[in-house]
Design a protein around this motif. Structure first.
Motif: not given
Lengths: 161, 402
Positions: B51, B138-139, B366-367, B376
């Motif tokens: 990322g 965004y996490v 995960a998001f 992603r």
């Protein structure tokens, strides 16, 4: 403009295919191919070649930078002498420069003797050449934008959010 | 004897309580932690799971920081950050977006947008306040809201809408407890952008319900084929907006940890209060690097952006070619293809892909829930690696064809 985009990509990687160039720029493959042909025709693309680090290939070469002082000639300036020098294949690059000398010449040979002989017997005697200073290269770090040691290892974590 | 035992801590103990606070326990562990662990044991993996840029920081920026160290810039700065840097941020935002922020009272230098998110949440939330966030998100958003005592309200976005958030969806979920909208466009993980018209819709909802808008614009310079609109530049929105920006993505400066927050003075003052007691200030050498970046780094940004754009086109075309539908991402450096056709969940897909073909990518789940069915894939990696990853994924898909 997109023409320049294609040249930028090819300057980094001459092996990029027209199809890939088309994908990367968003133009059609036919348009990319014709842009390449045009650039070749007008000399914007001089040639396609590979950057070789001969030391890594186990071949020793000797490089030198030579400062050349010359007397300009009526009507032709420095061009005539420059041409007589750049016609030699030993001269890898030849530039007219400002400052205390006139031509900067890069020469490559297999041995120091070979380079020295070229300078003494071929380059210096040319009519109009007033003097030379030879700098043998001790180490080549970076050439034409490429670091010869190769890229530094990546410090990047394989995953990040 | 009994007294001695008690003194030594033996014998009867008070009822045990958990070592970790309930608040932190309440935050679910990162779903992809196990991928990190797996990956570290494998060799020959191509990672699309990163990322951050694959460029190192432009050398003149690193050099400026080295020079700063030589000049003795090794101390604390003002809690707000170096005034010169705040002035430079103000100039940048004025020139680029026509925004006027007072560098003395309306700009805070943070250790990246990550800290900015935390500060913003702690500065504006009272217990139970709700924050609406477009999802996939965004996490960090959800945990930062929760850690500040707020309630995270995900607003699902859909591929049909190019993963833009609809004003009507925000409107439908606004309550008397809603305090803010927090959003990040260009978006991580989808690569979606919101145009000026789309943002007007969000602005209307914010105005109608008197909401603050926390706008994470860390990817503002990585926009392709269109121009980024800064949310705060919409009419009447500057006073409602906490603008979060930074250097990590634009200038390839992730490891420096430096960014900024801009908002009205009362909010910046409150954020600074938390910042001064928890972080004190952003590292001075990173601030000096950021100063150099803003002053002379524009050309680098443009060159890197153009380079990402080429790779973006290769990645998206390649994903579509191997049979993964992929909407056109116009920002950041992620493609977000749909893997629904395989019948696998995104976590299953990512895990099998890693084991069978040694390609690492992050499952969309995960998001947030609305990321389920997607993957992603970061294209900030060399063209050679992108090509190889696509070839491996193509092989994987042929094997798992339904």
């Amino acid at each position: 403009m997109s023409n320049h985009e294609i040249l930028k990509i090819l300057e980094q990687d001459a092996r990029t295919t027209p199809e890939r160039l088309a994908t990367m720029t968003g133009m059609s493959a036919a348009a990319a191919e014709s842009a390449i042909r045009d650039a070749e025709a007008e000399g914007a693309i001089v040639k396609y070649k590979t950057v070789v680090n001969w030391e890594k290939a186990g071949v020793q070469k000797v490089w030198a930078l030579i400062e050349v002082k010359i007397a300009p000639q009526r009507d032709r300036g420095f061009d005539a002498v420059a041409e007589r020098i750049y016609r030699f294949p030993e001269a890898r690059s030849v530039y007219l420069v400002s400052g205390t000398y006139d031509l900067a010449v890069q020469v490559v040979g297999d041995t120091m003797q070979e380079v020295a002989t070229f300078v003494a017997n071929k380059l210096a005697p040319i009519e109009g050449v007033q003097g030379t200073v030879t700098h043998f290269l001790l180490k080549r770090f970076k050439e034409d934008g490429d670091i010869l040691e190769g890229p530094a290892p990546s410090r990047r974590q394989p995953y990040a959010l | 004897m009994q007294q001695l035992a008690r003194w030594l801590g033996l014998g009867a103990r008070p009822p045990r309580r958990a070592l970790v606070s309930r608040r932190v326990q309440g935050i679910p562990p990162s779903g992809i932690r196990k991928f990190f662990d797996l990956l570290s044991t494998m060799e020959g993996v191509i990672s699309l799971g990163v990322g951050e840029p694959d460029f190192t920081t432009p050398w003149h920026i690193s050099e400026a920081a080295i020079a700063a160290l030589g000049q003795g810039y090794t101390m604390y700065t003002s809690n707000y950050g170096l005034l010169e840097l705040r002035q430079e941020v103000a100039r940048y935002l004025k020139e680029r977006y026509g925004l006027a922020y007072d560098p003395k009272t309306e700009i805070l230098i943070t250790t990246g947008v990550s800290e900015g998110i935390d500060l913003a949440m702690r500065a504006i939330l009272d217990p139970g306040d709700e924050v609406m966030c477009p999802e996939p998100s965004y996490v960090s958003y959800m945990p930062c809201v929760a850690l500040a005592g707020g309630v995270f309200v995900p607003i699902p976005t859909r591929e049909e809408d190019d993963f833009r958030v609809r004003a009507s969806a925000l409107q439908a979920r606004a309550t008397a407890r809603t305090r803010a909208i927090m959003m990040g466009y260009p978006n991580n993980p989808t690569g979606a952008v919101m145009g000026r018209g789309d943002l007007f819709g969000v602005a209307e909802v914010a105005a109608r319900h008197s909401l603050l808008v926390v706008s994470d614009e860390i990817y503002e310079r990585l926009v392709y084929d269109e121009k980024h609109t800064c949310f705060a530049s919409l009419p009447g929105m500057q006073e409602r907006t906490i603008l979060l920006g930074g250097f990590s993505k634009s200038y390839a400066m992730t490891g420096w940890r430096v960014g900024y927050a801009c908002a009205r003075a009362e909010i910046i003052e409150a954020m600074m209060k938390v910042h001064q007691y928890t972080m004190l200030c952003a590292p001075v050498m990173a601030q000096m690097a950021a100063l150099e970046a803003l002053r002379t780094g524009d050309k680098d940004v443009e060159e890197m952006r153009a380079d990402y754009d080429r790779r973006r086109r290769v990645m998206v075309a390649g994903l579509r070619e191997i049979g993964l539908p992929c909407f056109e991402p116009r920002g950041a450096f992620y493609a977000f293809p749909s893997i629904k056709g395989t019948g696998l969940t995104s976590a299953e897909f990512a895990e099998k892909l890693l084991f069978e073909e040694k390609v690492a990518a992050v499952p969309g789940s995960a998001f947030g829930e609305s990321g389920e069915g997607y993957l992603r894939c970061c294209y900030a990696t060399s063209l050679g690696e992108i090509e190889e990853a696509l070839a491996r994924m193509g092989r994987f898909l042929r094997r798992h064809k339904q």
